[in-house]
Structures are given as structure tokens and as C-alpha cells.
Design a protein around this motif. Structure first.
Motif, PDB file in Angstrom:
ATOM      1  N   VAL A   1      10.694  -8.255   0.496  1.00 51.44           N
ATOM      2  CA  VAL A   1       9.607  -7.401   0.030  1.00 51.44           C
ATOM      3  C   VAL A   1       8.288  -8.087   0.343  1.00 51.44           C
ATOM      4  O   VAL A   1       8.066  -9.237  -0.050  1.00 51.44           O
ATOM      5  N   ARG A   2       7.409  -7.391   1.066  1.00 54.76           N
ATOM      6  CA  ARG A   2       6.083  -7.909   1.394  1.00 54.76           C
ATOM      7  C   ARG A   2       5.057  -6.821   1.149  1.00 54.76           C
ATOM      8  O   ARG A   2       5.210  -5.692   1.622  1.00 54.76           O
ATOM      9  N   ASP A   3       4.024  -7.159   0.411  1.00 55.53           N
ATOM     10  CA  ASP A   3       2.941  -6.207   0.117  1.00 55.53           C
ATOM     11  C   ASP A   3       3.470  -4.913  -0.501  1.00 55.53           C
ATOM     12  O   ASP A   3       2.966  -3.816  -0.214  1.00 55.53           O
ATOM     13  N   GLY A   4       4.486  -5.037  -1.327  1.00 57.38           N
ATOM     14  CA  GLY A   4       5.036  -3.863  -2.005  1.00 57.38           C
ATOM     15  C   GLY A   4       5.922  -3.000  -1.138  1.00 57.38           C
ATOM     16  O   GLY A   4       6.351  -1.925  -1.568  1.00 57.38           O
ATOM     17  N   LYS A   5       6.229  -3.460   0.083  1.00 61.09           N
ATOM     18  CA  LYS A   5       7.081  -2.702   0.991  1.00 61.09           C
ATOM     19  C   LYS A   5       8.390  -3.465   1.229  1.00 61.09           C
ATOM     20  O   LYS A   5       8.395  -4.693   1.239  1.00 61.09           O
ATOM     21  N   LEU A   6       9.461  -2.708   1.418  1.00 60.22           N
ATOM     22  CA  LEU A   6      10.766  -3.312   1.677  1.00 60.22           C
ATOM     23  C   LEU A   6      11.021  -3.339   3.180  1.00 60.22           C
ATOM     24  O   LEU A   6      11.084  -2.293   3.825  1.00 60.22           O
ATOM     25  N   TYR A   7      11.193  -4.548   3.714  1.00 60.98           N
ATOM     26  CA  TYR A   7      11.481  -4.734   5.133  1.00 60.98           C
ATOM     27  C   TYR A   7      12.955  -5.133   5.278  1.00 60.98           C
ATOM     28  O   TYR A   7      13.409  -6.069   4.609  1.00 60.98           O
TER      29      TYR A   7
ATOM     30  N   GLU B   1      18.547  -2.554  13.895  1.00 62.27           N
ATOM     31  CA  GLU B   1      17.777  -1.552  13.151  1.00 62.27           C
ATOM     32  C   GLU B   1      16.793  -2.252  12.224  1.00 62.27           C
ATOM     33  O   GLU B   1      17.190  -2.977  11.314  1.00 62.27           O
ATOM     34  N   ASP B   2      15.513  -2.070  12.466  1.00 64.94           N
ATOM     35  CA  ASP B   2      14.460  -2.555  11.577  1.00 64.94           C
ATOM     36  C   ASP B   2      13.908  -1.368  10.799  1.00 64.94           C
ATOM     37  O   ASP B   2      13.761  -0.263  11.347  1.00 64.94           O
ATOM     38  N   SER B   3      13.583  -1.581   9.537  1.00 64.38           N
ATOM     39  CA  SER B   3      13.065  -0.482   8.718  1.00 64.38           C
ATOM     40  C   SER B   3      11.995  -0.983   7.758  1.00 64.38           C
ATOM     41  O   SER B   3      12.001  -2.155   7.344  1.00 64.38           O
ATOM     42  N   VAL B   4      11.073  -0.078   7.425  1.00 67.81           N
ATOM     43  CA  VAL B   4      10.014  -0.360   6.460  1.00 67.81           C
ATOM     44  C   VAL B   4       9.982   0.774   5.451  1.00 67.81           C
ATOM     45  O   VAL B   4       9.791   1.938   5.816  1.00 67.81           O
ATOM     46  N   LEU B   5      10.189   0.441   4.192  1.00 65.07           N
ATOM     47  CA  LEU B   5      10.177   1.434   3.121  1.00 65.07           C
ATOM     48  C   LEU B   5       8.901   1.239   2.303  1.00 65.07           C
ATOM     49  O   LEU B   5       8.659   0.168   1.756  1.00 65.07           O
ATOM     50  N   ASP B   6       8.088   2.290   2.240  1.00 69.63           N
ATOM     51  CA  ASP B   6       6.827   2.251   1.490  1.00 69.63           C
ATOM     52  C   ASP B   6       6.936   3.192   0.304  1.00 69.63           C
ATOM     53  O   ASP B   6       6.808   4.415   0.451  1.00 69.63           O
ATOM     54  N   PRO B   7       7.169   2.670  -0.920  1.00 72.32           N
ATOM     55  CA  PRO B   7       7.345   3.548  -2.092  1.00 72.32           C
ATOM     56  C   PRO B   7       6.067   4.257  -2.520  1.00 72.32           C
ATOM     57  O   PRO B   7       6.138   5.297  -3.172  1.00 72.32           O
ATOM     58  N   LYS B   8       4.900   3.726  -2.160  1.00 72.50           N
ATOM     59  CA  LYS B   8       3.640   4.374  -2.537  1.00 72.50           C
ATOM     60  C   LYS B   8       3.386   5.609  -1.672  1.00 72.50           C
ATOM     61  O   LYS B   8       3.045   6.679  -2.173  1.00 72.50           O
ATOM     62  N   LYS B   9       3.520   5.445  -0.376  1.00 73.31           N
ATOM     63  CA  LYS B   9       3.309   6.575   0.537  1.00 73.31           C
ATOM     64  C   LYS B   9       4.539   7.469   0.623  1.00 73.31           C
ATOM     65  O   LYS B   9       4.478   8.552   1.196  1.00 73.31           O
ATOM     66  N   LYS B  10       5.658   6.984   0.069  1.00 75.09           N
ATOM     67  CA  LYS B  10       6.937   7.692   0.129  1.00 75.09           C
ATOM     68  C   LYS B  10       7.329   7.988   1.570  1.00 75.09           C
ATOM     69  O   LYS B  10       7.538   9.141   1.969  1.00 75.09           O
ATOM     70  N   THR B  11       7.434   6.914   2.323  1.00 73.37           N
ATOM     71  CA  THR B  11       7.891   7.004   3.701  1.00 73.37           C
ATOM     72  C   THR B  11       8.926   5.907   3.966  1.00 73.37           C
ATOM     73  O   THR B  11       8.857   4.821   3.394  1.00 73.37           O
ATOM     74  N   LEU B  12       9.874   6.223   4.805  1.00 76.99           N
ATOM     75  CA  LEU B  12      10.848   5.263   5.301  1.00 76.99           C
ATOM     76  C   LEU B  12      10.858   5.402   6.815  1.00 76.99           C
ATOM     77  O   LEU B  12      11.176   6.466   7.341  1.00 76.99           O
TER      78      LEU B  12
END
Length: 233
Positions: free
Chosen positions: A46-52, A80-91
Motif C-alpha cells: 500500500v502506497r499513498d492509500g493505493k493498493l499495488y 499482471e500489475d494493478s493499482v486499486l484506488d479506493p478514493k476514486k473507485k478505480t482498479l
């Protein structure tokens, strides 16, 4: 210079973004993903509130007869690399094959985002290239068709997992809501028709007024239908 062919597809899932994200990490195995052999998570932070996350998958796909001279149908390793942003609600996921890249290299980006109606939109973009001299165009064309086919399988398999994880929030619920709205519209239409029929007993001016109202109503419905089909297409 290597030329890449591009393809974009869109899929709408009748589930919330949170549900889709939860199901994403559990979408294998499913009846539509028999070509996916293994999946392993090799890094997550988790970096800057995002899940990598970074995962390693192995997949296999049958090839046409002409392709067997280049590819022996051995499993292909995929990162497969992924970034999950719970604030913007994007994966956002980015996948690329690390084997057979000279034959066919596939870079795929998928973004899952929340829609205003509460459903989730998945936009897939693929960039397919090949370095096989004299066959690159045919291989890219084959890759595009395979990508489209796999998108349909992926959506079908994903919906299978979603239905089992969230049985009370399925497409059936949306279908029921749609049927209810259709019945309501039919009731309104019936009431409007009865009112017009009753108006025929009254004065001519009342009939003209009812005709104008009915015309405006029908025109409004036609505009709405045109907008709906425009969005779908």
C-alpha cells in the motif's frame, strides 16, 4: 519499427464497484477460464492509500494450424500489475506476456470504474504486435480476434463468480426492476389512452388538446429510446 494493432472493448457488470473488486481477486477458477493454469501473487503493498499488486499467471490457448510452426502451445507466462484506488473507485490492471514476445506480444490495460447508476464499467484496451517477418499482420489479426473471444469468456466467467459471491445482487434484480418500470410505463400508457377515449365524448377543443398531449408524450418517448440506443451503440 514494430507496428501494433489495437482493440478496445467495454463490459458493464450489474454489480457495485466494491463487489467487482472483491470478486476480481477470486475470479479463478471458473467454467470460462480453463485456459488459466496458475496464478500467484508475488508482490503487494500500500502506497499513498493505493493498493499495488503484481501477480504471475500462466495461460494456454489453442493455435490454428498455420501458427504451430511458430508456437507449440506451451503455457505462456503473464505478468499482471494493478493499482486499486479506493478514493476514486478505480482498479487499473496492466498485463503483458513475458514469453513468446517476438511471435506475439500482447499488452492489455483494463480499467474498472464505478458508474452513476451503481454498476461497474470495465474498459479493455489491447495492443498486439509481432516481429515475425512476413507473418506479423496475420498474427496481429489473429491476436485481435483471440482478444475479443477471450474478452467474452472473461466477462462470462467474471459474472459467474459475481453471481456466486453476491447471489442477492445479480442481474436478475436489475431485470426485475426493469420489468417493473416497463409495467409502470404500460399502466401510464393505458391510463393515457383511457383519458383520450373519454375525451372523445367531450367538446372538440378537449379532443385537440388531448391529441397534442399524446403527441408530445410519444415524441418524448421516441427521443428517450433514441438516446438509449445511441448510448448502447
Amino acid at each position: 519499427m514494430v507496428t501494433a494493432s489495437q482493440c478496445t472493448t467495454e463490459t458493464v457488470f450489474d454489480y457495485s464497484w466494491k463487489q467487482v473488486v472483491q470478486a476480481y481477486w477470486n475470479r479463478y477458477p471458473n467454467p470460462s477460464s480453463t485456459h488459466v493454469l496458475t496464478e500467484d501473487t508475488i508482490q503487494r503493498e500500500v502506497r499513498d492509500g493505493k493498493l499495488y499488486s503484481r501477480r504471475l499467471l500462466s495461460k494456454t490457448n489453442p493455435v490454428p494450424k498455420w501458427g504451430k510452426r511458430f508456437y507449440n502451445n506451451a503455457p505462456v507466462r503473464i505478468v499482471e500489475d494493478s493499482v486499486l484506488d479506493p478514493k476514486k473507485k478505480t482498479l487499473v490492471t496492466f498485463t503483458r506476456n513475458i514469453g513468446f514476445k517476438k511471435i506475439m506480444k500482447v499488452d492489455e490495460i483494463v480499467e474498472y470504474s464505478e458508474q452513476k447508476d451503481g454498476r461497474t464499467l470495465a474498459v479493455r484496451r489491447a495492443y498486439i504486435s509481432s516481429q515475425v517477418f512476413g507473418f506479423s499482420r496475420a498474427i496481429r489479426a489473429f491476436g485481435i480476434e483471440r482478444f475479443k473471444s477471450n474478452c467474452n469468456k472473461a466477462a462470462s466467467g467474471f459474472n459467474y463468480v459475481l453471481r456466486h459471491m453476491f447471489p442477492n445482487t445479480s442481474a436478475a434484480a436489475h431485470a426485475t426492476a426493469g420489468a417493473t418500470n416497463a409495467n409502470a410505463s404500460e399502466t401510464v400508457s393505458t391510463v393515457g389512452t383511457n383519458q383520450i377515449q373519454q375525451a372523445t365524448v367531450n367538446k372538440t377543443e378537449t379532443i385537440k388538446m388531448a391529441g397534442k398531449v399524446g403527441y408530445a408524450y410519444l415524441k418524448n418517448q421516441v427521443v428517450k429510446l433514441a438516446q438509449i440506443f445511441s448510448i448502447k451503440n
